[in-house]
Each structure stands twice: as C-alpha cells, then as structure tokens.
Design a protein around this motif. Structure first.
Motif, short mmCIF file in Angstrom:
data_model
loop_
_atom_site.label_atom_id
_atom_site.label_comp_id
_atom_site.label_asym_id
_atom_site.label_seq_id
_atom_site.Cartn_x
_atom_site.Cartn_y
_atom_site.Cartn_z
N ARG A 138 -5.73 8.83 -32.77
CA ARG A 138 -7.05 8.70 -33.39
C ARG A 138 -7.99 8.08 -32.37
O ARG A 138 -7.56 7.33 -31.47
CB ARG A 138 -6.98 7.81 -34.64
N PRO A 139 -9.29 8.32 -32.49
CA PRO A 139 -10.22 7.80 -31.47
C PRO A 139 -10.09 6.31 -31.19
O PRO A 139 -10.04 5.89 -30.03
CB PRO A 139 -11.59 8.15 -32.07
N GLU A 140 -10.00 5.49 -32.24
CA GLU A 140 -9.94 4.05 -32.03
C GLU A 140 -8.66 3.67 -31.27
O GLU A 140 -8.69 2.83 -30.37
CB GLU A 140 -9.99 3.31 -33.37
N GLY A 141 -7.55 4.27 -31.64
CA GLY A 141 -6.30 3.99 -30.95
C GLY A 141 -6.32 4.47 -29.52
O GLY A 141 -5.86 3.77 -28.60
N THR A 142 -6.85 5.67 -29.30
CA THR A 142 -6.92 6.22 -27.94
C THR A 142 -7.71 5.30 -27.02
O THR A 142 -7.31 5.08 -25.86
CB THR A 142 -7.56 7.62 -27.97
N LEU A 143 -8.80 4.74 -27.50
CA LEU A 143 -9.62 3.87 -26.64
C LEU A 143 -8.88 2.58 -26.30
O LEU A 143 -9.03 2.05 -25.19
CB LEU A 143 -10.95 3.56 -27.33
N VAL A 144 -8.09 2.07 -27.23
CA VAL A 144 -7.26 0.89 -26.93
C VAL A 144 -6.23 1.25 -25.86
O VAL A 144 -6.01 0.50 -24.90
CB VAL A 144 -6.56 0.37 -28.21
N HIS A 145 -5.61 2.41 -26.01
CA HIS A 145 -4.62 2.86 -25.03
C HIS A 145 -5.29 3.07 -23.67
O HIS A 145 -4.70 2.77 -22.62
CB HIS A 145 -3.97 4.16 -25.49
N LEU A 146 -6.50 3.59 -23.70
CA LEU A 146 -7.23 3.87 -22.46
C LEU A 146 -7.53 2.58 -21.70
O LEU A 146 -7.47 2.54 -20.47
CB LEU A 146 -8.52 4.62 -22.78
N GLU A 147 -7.84 1.53 -22.44
CA GLU A 147 -8.10 0.23 -21.80
C GLU A 147 -6.85 -0.27 -21.08
O GLU A 147 -6.92 -0.74 -19.94
CB GLU A 147 -8.54 -0.78 -22.86
N ALA A 148 -5.70 -0.14 -21.73
CA ALA A 148 -4.45 -0.55 -21.10
C ALA A 148 -4.13 0.34 -19.90
O ALA A 148 -3.63 -0.14 -18.88
CB ALA A 148 -3.31 -0.49 -22.11
N ALA A 149 -4.42 1.62 -20.01
CA ALA A 149 -4.15 2.55 -18.91
C ALA A 149 -4.95 2.17 -17.67
O ALA A 149 -4.45 2.26 -16.54
CB ALA A 149 -4.47 3.98 -19.34
N GLN A 150 -6.17 1.71 -17.87
CA GLN A 150 -6.98 1.28 -16.73
C GLN A 150 -6.39 0.04 -16.07
O GLN A 150 -6.41 -0.08 -14.84
CB GLN A 150 -8.41 1.00 -17.18
N ARG A 151 -5.85 -0.86 -16.87
CA ARG A 151 -5.24 -2.06 -16.31
C ARG A 151 -4.05 -1.72 -15.42
O ARG A 151 -3.80 -2.38 -14.42
CB ARG A 151 -4.77 -3.01 -17.42
N HIS A 152 -3.33 -0.68 -15.80
CA HIS A 152 -2.09 -0.36 -15.10
C HIS A 152 -2.20 0.84 -14.15
O HIS A 152 -1.21 1.20 -13.51
CB HIS A 152 -0.99 -0.09 -16.13
N GLY A 153 -3.37 1.46 -14.10
CA GLY A 153 -3.54 2.62 -13.22
C GLY A 153 -2.80 3.85 -13.70
O GLY A 153 -2.41 4.71 -12.90
N THR A 154 -2.61 3.95 -15.01
CA THR A 154 -1.89 5.08 -15.60
C THR A 154 -2.87 6.21 -15.91
O THR A 154 -3.89 5.98 -16.57
CB THR A 154 -1.18 4.65 -16.90
N ARG A 155 -2.59 7.40 -15.46
CA ARG A 155 -3.45 8.55 -15.76
C ARG A 155 -3.23 9.00 -17.20
O ARG A 155 -2.13 8.83 -17.73
CB ARG A 155 -3.18 9.68 -14.78
N GLY B 249 2.32 0.51 -18.99
CA GLY B 249 2.55 0.01 -17.64
C GLY B 249 3.77 0.62 -16.98
O GLY B 249 3.87 0.66 -15.76
N GLY B 250 4.70 1.13 -17.78
CA GLY B 250 5.90 1.75 -17.24
C GLY B 250 5.79 3.25 -17.05
O GLY B 250 6.79 3.92 -16.76
N ALA B 251 4.58 3.78 -17.20
CA ALA B 251 4.37 5.24 -17.10
C ALA B 251 3.38 5.59 -16.01
O ALA B 251 2.46 4.81 -15.70
CB ALA B 251 3.88 5.79 -18.44
N ASP B 252 3.56 6.76 -15.43
CA ASP B 252 2.55 7.31 -14.52
C ASP B 252 1.46 8.03 -15.30
O ASP B 252 0.30 8.10 -14.87
CB ASP B 252 3.20 8.31 -13.56
#
Length: 270
Positions: A80-97, A70-73
């Motif tokens: 790893r794939p599983e971790g990346t998808l978790v991070h991707l979900e958070a990125a969508q919540r915060h509008g982070t590219r 949330g503090g990043a643009d």
C-alpha cells in the motif's frame, strides 16, 4: 557484483502477490530470496517464507524493516502507498534498490519516490506486466493517429478487494493517450457520470471502473469514431506476469545506481 549473488527481499510476503513473487524469486537461479517482510503484528512472523509451498527455505517472515531491507540488494514492493513509503525510507538508509508495483499514490507521494531516486535506483510502474507495457506503446501509436474525430473511453475491471480506482494501469493508459496529443490527463479526464450530463465534451478521456469477484485485471481503451471504433485491450488471467516483469526490473537495476525508471525503460521501449 555477480548476478548469482543478487539478494532480493519481498514486501507483503503473505499476500497473494507476495507469495507469487517469492515463488518466482526462488525459481530464478540468478537470485536469492534474502527476506520476507510483513507489517508489525502479522501472525505469520517467524514462520518459514516457503511454508506455503510445502518446503523450508531457511528465510523467516519478519516485520523487522532494517534487518530485512538492510540484508537485501533489492526490495520488491506491491503493498500500500503508506507502507511502501516507509519501506522506501529504510531502503535509502541501506542503499537497497527498489522495484515498486504499488498503486494508488497521490501526487505528493509520487514526489517522495522521485526524491528518493536521487539516492537509490528505483523502478516504479503501475503495472509490471510485459504485455501491459507493450500495450502502452501501442496506445501511444494509436492516440497519435486518432487524435481528432475519436472519443476515448477507458474501462477497467478488477477483483472486489482492490482499494483504489481507477487502477494505476488505467490512469497510466490515460496519461499515455493524453500525452500523445500534448495534453495532461488532469485537464481532460472524466471519472464519473451521473444524471443529465449533456453531450460528451470533445477531447475528454472517460473512465469506467468495475469491481467484482476475483478478476485479476482487465483494461480496454476504446477509440470511438463515426462509423467505426478501435479497441485495444489487455486481460490478465494470472498475477504471474506481474512477478515475471518484476524480476526483469530487478535484473535491469543491477549495476545501475541512483535513478527513477519504469517498465518502458526496463523493456527498451523508449
């Protein structure tokens, strides 16, 4: 938004690639390291992200997804794939590219990334190296001219700790070669040979995988004809090229909203 205000977080911050990314971000005057993400329970949590460089940068390593992302643009992710998808979900919540260099995704996981790109800007590539992506362009040209009369084999080598095989880069090379003749790699790939296999089936694309030592990444595509063979190779001696390509991807995403891109887009090779 001014280029000088781009805030970048790095996932997998204590890994080899993560540390190289942190060093690269710190060296780019147009970027600011805003966060360093690690999995929950990582012993490095709370430490300064620049400690491995012998300096304090005022950014603590953290496993708090929402605080870091949330503090990043932008988030750069080589985990790893599983971790990346978790991070991707958070990125969508915060509008982070997001810049994704992770490999080993299943088709279903890739579909999740594609769906996320309708909400945020994503650069997703199996290899961020500029040289590798120029090599992919060369392979497209070669495959179109050598579509008949040549057998194709792809040989890749990586360090002993790489967990997926063939590498994402090798698979991308196979996809490029197959697409050049209007085919899908799924229909012509051969990933293993053992025992009495019989003659080589015409039109197939073979893969061979080597794992050992600290090999960063070697890839060779062999076009074997009668009386001649052509080899197109790329060899990495450092992960620095992946880091530099990732930063180019960050700058490419600046000002772009939702969409799914790869390094061919970033480098203008379409």
């Amino acid at each position: 938004m001014s280029e000088s205000t781009l805030r970048v977080a790095v996932a997998g911050a204590t890994g080899r690639m993560g540390r190289m990314l942190i060093e690269a971000v710190l060296a780019d005057p147009a970027l600011t390291l805003s966060g360093a993400l690690v999995p929950a329970g990582d012993a490095a949590s709370g430490r300064d992200a620049g400690a491995f460089l012998g300096r304090e940068i005022g950014v603590a390593i953290s496993s708090d997804l929402d605080a870091v992302i949330g503090g990043a643009d932008y988030l750069i992710d080589f985990t790893r794939p599983e971790g990346t998808l978790v991070h991707l979900e958070a990125a969508q919540r915060h509008g982070t590219r997001v810049v994704i260099g992770t490999t080993g995704f299943t088709a279903a996981q890739k579909a999740v990334i594609e769906a996320a790109s309708h909400r945020i800007g994503i650069v997703f590539a199996p290899n961020m190296s500029v040289g590798v992506n120029v090599t992919l362009k060369l392979l497209d040209l070669a495959a179109r001219q050598l579509a008949t009369g040549y057998d194709v084999e792809i040989v890749e080598a990586h360090h002993r700790n790489k967990v997926d095989a063939p590498s994402g880069t090798a698979l991308k090379m196979g996809e490029v070669v197959a697409a050049a003749s209007g085919r899908s790699l799924d229909d012509c790939a051969v990933y293993a040979r053992e025992g009495v296999t019989g003659p080589r089936e015409e039109g197939t694309i073979g893969f061979a995988t080597i794992r050992g030592g600290d090999i960063v990444g070697d890839h060779t595509v062999l076009f074997a004809g009668i009386g001649e063979r052509i080899e197109i190779s790329h060899k990495s001696s450092s992960r620095q090229s992946y880091a530099e390509g990732s930063l180019r991807a960050v700058h490419f995403l600046a000002g772009r909203e939702a969409g799914l891109y790869d390094m061919q887009d970033v480098l203008g090779l379409r």
